[in-house]
Design a protein around this motif. Structure first.
Motif, PDB file in Angstrom:
ATOM      1  N   SER A 154       0.833  -1.213   0.000  1.00  0.00           N
ATOM      2  CA  SER A 154       0.000   0.000   0.000  1.00  0.00           C
ATOM      3  C   SER A 154       0.867   1.263   0.000  1.00  0.00           C
ATOM      4  O   SER A 154       0.518   2.261  -0.615  1.00  0.00           O
ATOM      5  CB  SER A 154      -0.940   0.002   1.204  1.00  0.00           C
ATOM      6  OG  SER A 154      -0.276   0.375   2.396  1.00  0.00           O
ATOM      7  N   VAL A 209      -3.915   1.701   0.049  1.00  0.00           N
ATOM      8  CA  VAL A 209      -4.506   0.371   0.243  1.00  0.00           C
ATOM      9  C   VAL A 209      -3.694  -0.669  -0.523  1.00  0.00           C
ATOM     10  O   VAL A 209      -3.299  -0.439  -1.672  1.00  0.00           O
ATOM     11  CB  VAL A 209      -5.983   0.307  -0.244  1.00  0.00           C
ATOM     12  CG1 VAL A 209      -6.614  -1.038   0.120  1.00  0.00           C
ATOM     13  CG2 VAL A 209      -6.814   1.435   0.327  1.00  0.00           C
ATOM     14  N   CYS A 250      -3.378  -5.107  -1.342  1.00  0.00           N
ATOM     15  CA  CYS A 250      -4.164  -6.345  -1.335  1.00  0.00           C
ATOM     16  C   CYS A 250      -3.301  -7.523  -1.804  1.00  0.00           C
ATOM     17  O   CYS A 250      -2.516  -7.380  -2.739  1.00  0.00           O
ATOM     18  CB  CYS A 250      -5.366  -6.167  -2.261  1.00  0.00           C
ATOM     19  SG  CYS A 250      -6.407  -7.633  -2.389  1.00  0.00           S
ATOM     20  N   TYR A 273      -1.912  -2.832  -5.374  1.00  0.00           N
ATOM     21  CA  TYR A 273      -2.147  -1.701  -4.478  1.00  0.00           C
ATOM     22  C   TYR A 273      -2.807  -0.582  -5.270  1.00  0.00           C
ATOM     23  O   TYR A 273      -2.795  -0.594  -6.510  1.00  0.00           O
ATOM     24  CB  TYR A 273      -0.837  -1.228  -3.821  1.00  0.00           C
ATOM     25  CG  TYR A 273       0.188  -0.690  -4.784  1.00  0.00           C
ATOM     26  CD1 TYR A 273       1.019  -1.546  -5.518  1.00  0.00           C
ATOM     27  CD2 TYR A 273       0.332   0.687  -4.986  1.00  0.00           C
ATOM     28  CE1 TYR A 273       1.959  -1.048  -6.413  1.00  0.00           C
ATOM     29  CE2 TYR A 273       1.278   1.189  -5.876  1.00  0.00           C
ATOM     30  CZ  TYR A 273       2.082   0.314  -6.582  1.00  0.00           C
ATOM     31  OH  TYR A 273       3.003   0.806  -7.466  1.00  0.00           O
ATOM     32  N   HIS A 300      -8.640   0.219  -7.833  1.00  0.00           N
ATOM     33  CA  HIS A 300      -8.412  -0.017  -6.405  1.00  0.00           C
ATOM     34  C   HIS A 300      -7.478  -1.223  -6.257  1.00  0.00           C
ATOM     35  O   HIS A 300      -7.251  -1.978  -7.220  1.00  0.00           O
ATOM     36  CB  HIS A 300      -9.744  -0.247  -5.694  1.00  0.00           C
ATOM     37  CG  HIS A 300     -10.531   1.020  -5.519  1.00  0.00           C
ATOM     38  ND1 HIS A 300     -11.687   1.089  -4.794  1.00  0.00           N
ATOM     39  CD2 HIS A 300     -10.297   2.285  -5.972  1.00  0.00           C
ATOM     40  CE1 HIS A 300     -12.145   2.346  -4.803  1.00  0.00           C
ATOM     41  NE2 HIS A 300     -11.315   3.080  -5.517  1.00  0.00           N
ATOM     42  N   THR A 332      -5.949  -4.237   3.165  1.00  0.00           N
ATOM     43  CA  THR A 332      -5.664  -3.387   4.330  1.00  0.00           C
ATOM     44  C   THR A 332      -6.862  -2.532   4.751  1.00  0.00           C
ATOM     45  O   THR A 332      -6.951  -2.130   5.903  1.00  0.00           O
ATOM     46  CB  THR A 332      -4.452  -2.469   4.070  1.00  0.00           C
ATOM     47  OG1 THR A 332      -4.723  -1.688   2.895  1.00  0.00           O
ATOM     48  CG2 THR A 332      -3.184  -3.271   3.869  1.00  0.00           C
ATOM     49  N   LEU A 333      -7.786  -2.269   3.818  1.00  0.00           N
ATOM     50  CA  LEU A 333      -8.969  -1.483   4.162  1.00  0.00           C
ATOM     51  C   LEU A 333     -10.215  -2.192   3.631  1.00  0.00           C
ATOM     52  O   LEU A 333     -10.168  -2.821   2.563  1.00  0.00           O
ATOM     53  CB  LEU A 333      -8.866  -0.087   3.529  1.00  0.00           C
ATOM     54  CG  LEU A 333      -9.801   0.972   4.086  1.00  0.00           C
ATOM     55  CD1 LEU A 333      -9.349   1.431   5.480  1.00  0.00           C
ATOM     56  CD2 LEU A 333      -9.853   2.192   3.169  1.00  0.00           C
ATOM     57  N   ASP A 386     -13.446   0.887   6.710  1.00  0.00           N
ATOM     58  CA  ASP A 386     -13.371   2.184   6.041  1.00  0.00           C
ATOM     59  C   ASP A 386     -14.192   3.198   6.856  1.00  0.00           C
ATOM     60  O   ASP A 386     -15.378   2.964   7.111  1.00  0.00           O
ATOM     61  CB  ASP A 386     -13.929   2.056   4.610  1.00  0.00           C
ATOM     62  CG  ASP A 386     -13.633   3.287   3.774  1.00  0.00           C
ATOM     63  OD1 ASP A 386     -13.635   4.401   4.338  1.00  0.00           O
ATOM     64  OD2 ASP A 386     -13.392   3.139   2.562  1.00  0.00           O
TER      65      ASP A 386
END
Ligand SMILES: NC(=O)c1ccc[n+]([C@@H]2O[C@H](COP(=O)([O-])OP(=O)(O)OC[C@H]3O[C@@H](n4cnc5c(N)ncnc54)[C@H](OP(=O)(O)O)[C@@H]3O)[C@@H](O)[C@H]2O)c1
Length: 362
Positions: free
Chosen positions: A21, A34, A36, A49, A57, A78-79, A109
Motif C-alpha cells: 500500500s 490500500v 491487497c 495496491y 483499487h 488493508t482497508l 473504512d
C-alpha cells in the motif's frame, strides 16, 4: 474463527499488503493507501495496491495480477473493500464475481457510506470476512485520510528547527541555518509522506524555500503559501521552479478563485487583516489535501496552535549558538502534549509530540 490460516500467517500477509500500500504514497490522496494480497492454498497468487487517484483499487490490481484462477482463494486487504460506485465500480462485487472464498481486512473504512456495509455485503454473498488484523497500523498510516473523512480537516504536523534554547532564528527578517544534514534528510522524508507543505508570507519572502523532497526518494508535496494581499514576488522558488503545484491562499475580500500558469489562488476568510486559520484548513481539505506540514515561522504556528489545529509537532534541535536571537518557538508543549519519540540525528535531536487526546484514541 473457522479459517485455515494461523494468526502468524495472517499477520505476515497483512504486513506484506501494508508494504504494498505504501507504494501509492504521493499519488492517491484524497484516497487512502490500500494494498491487497490474494492467497490460494497458502501461496500468494496475486498482489496489488491503489496506485493513483482515480485508478484501479488495490483489489482489482491484485486480481488482475493473479497468476492462477482466484476462485476459492482468500483476499487480504488493508482497508474494507468499497461497496459504492465512485470513480471505479465497487470492489465487493469484484470479489464476489471472482469467486473469492474469504476476506481478511485490517481496518474498516471510516467513510460512512462504506463503514461496515462493505463487510455486510460480502457476508450476504456467502464470503467469510475477518476484520481487525493490524488495524491500528493501517489507521496510523492513513491518519490523514481518517481525519479528513471524519472531520473534514487535514492531519496537521508542525516542523520546527530550533537551538537548545528554543530559538528558531535571529529574527524574522533573517534566514538562519540551524540544523544539520541528517536533520534535513529526515525532514525531507517527513515531507515525502505529506500531501502539502504550508508556509507564511514572511518565510516565503525571507527563506525563499523550495519545499521539495530533494534529499530522499519520493514525490514533492503541493506547496501552500499564505499571502492575503498577493504581494509575494513571482520570481521566488515556489512560483518559478515547476517542482510541484503551488497554492496561494489569499483574502476572499479582495480576490476570486483563479489559476495562472504557476499557481492556483484560493480565497480564504479574512479577520482583522489576518487569515482565519480554521478556514485555511477547511479550504485546504476541500482541495482533497488530507495532510499538511506547517513549516512557517512562529507567527503562523502560534495562530494554528491557538485554535488547536495542530495534531503533531516535530522539533529538530541543535546545539548551535544564535547570538542576539529573538525568534522564539511559540509552542508550549506541556500538559496537552505527549512526547511520542525522541532520537539523535548526529548532534541534533528530533522530538515528536502528539496531542494527548489523539494518543488516547490510538
Ligand atoms: N526555524 C524554523 O523552523 C523556521 C521555519 C520557518 C521560518 N523561519 C523563520 O521565521 C521567520 C519568519 O517568521 P514569521 O513568524 O514572521 O512569519 P510566518 O509565520 O512565516 O508568516 C507570518 C505572516 O503570515 C501572515 N499571516 C496571515 N494570516 C496570519 C495569521 N492568522 N496568523 C499569523 N500570520 C498570518 C502575516 O503576513 P502579512 O502581515 O504580510 O499578511 C504574518 O506576518 C523568518 O526569519 C524565517 O527564516 C524559521
Amino acid at each position: 474463527m473457522n479459517h485455515k490460516y494461523s494468526n502468524e500467517f495472517i499477520i505476515n500477509i497483512m504486513e506484506r499488503a501494508i508494504e504494498l500500500s505504501k507504494r501509492g504514497r504521493g499519488n492517491v490522496s484524497p484516497n487512502p493507501l490500500v494494498g491487497c494480497v490474494i492467497v490460494k492454498d497458502g501461496k500468494i497468487i496475486g498482489e496489488g495496491y491503489h496506485e493513483k487517484y482515480g485508478g484501479n483499487h488495490a483489489e482489482k490490481n491484485a486480481i488482475e495480477n493473479c497468476i492462477e484462477d482466484p476462485v476459492g482463494s482468500s483476499a487480504f486487504v488493508t482497508l474494507e473493500p468499497c461497496c459504492i460506485h465512485s470513480k471505479t465500480p465497487p470492489c465487493t462485487q469484484l470479489l464476489i464475481d471472482n469467486g473469492i472464498h474469504e476476506v481478511f481486512i485490517a481496518s474498516k473504512d471510516p467513510n460512512p457510506d462504506i463503514n461496515g456495509k462493505g463487510i455486510e455485503q460480502l457476508r450476504d454473498n456467502g464470503i467469510n470476512v475477518y476484520q481487525g488484523f493490524l488495524d491500528e497500523d493501517v489507521s496510523k498510516l492513513n491518519k490523514g485520510f481518517f481525519k479528513w473523512v471524519k472531520e473534514g480537516l487535514p492531519w496537521v504536523i508542525v516542523k520546527i528547527a530550533q537551538n537548545q534554547d528554543g530559538y528558531m532564528g535571529v529574527n524574522n527578517e533573517t534566514q538562519t541555518w540551524i540544523t544539520n544534514e541528517e536533520s534535513r534528510e529526515n525532514s525531507h522524508y517527513l515531507r515525502s509522506k505529506m500531501d502539502a507543505i504550508l508556509i507564511g508570507t514572511q518565510t516565503a519572502r525571507i527563506d525563499n524555500p523550495k519545499l521539495t523532497v530533494r534529499s530522499v526518494n519520493g514525490t514533492n508535496p503541493k506547496r501552500i503559501v499564505v499571502d492575503l494581499n498577493r504581494t509575494l514576488p513571482q520570481d521566488i522558488n515556489i512560483f518559478s521552479d515547476n517542482e510541484a503545484e503551488t497554492i496561494v491562499l489569499c483574502s476572499e475580500n479582495l480576490f476570486d478563485r483563479n489559476k495562472t500558469s504557476n499557481c492556483k489562488y484560493i480565497p480564504v476568510e479574512e479577520v482583522d487583516s489576518k487569515m482565519n486559520v480554521k478556514d485555511v484548513m477547511k479550504k485546504i481539505a476541500n482541495e482533497g489535501i488530507t495532510s499538511v506540514l506547517i513549516e512557517s515561522g512562529p507567527k503562523l504556528i502560534k495562530s494554528f496552535d491557538q485554535h488547536k489545529l495542530i495534531d503533531e509537532v516535530y522539533i529538530y534541535s541543535s546545539d548551535f549558538d544564535i547570538p542576539h536571537s529573538s525568534l522564539v518557538n511559540p509552542l508550549r508543549l506541556e500538559s496537552e502534549w505527549l512526547l511520542k519519540s525522541n532520537k539523535m540525528l548526529g548532534t541534533n535531536e528530533l522530538q515528536v509530540f502528539k496531542r494527548k487526546e489523539l494518543c488516547l484514541q490510538e
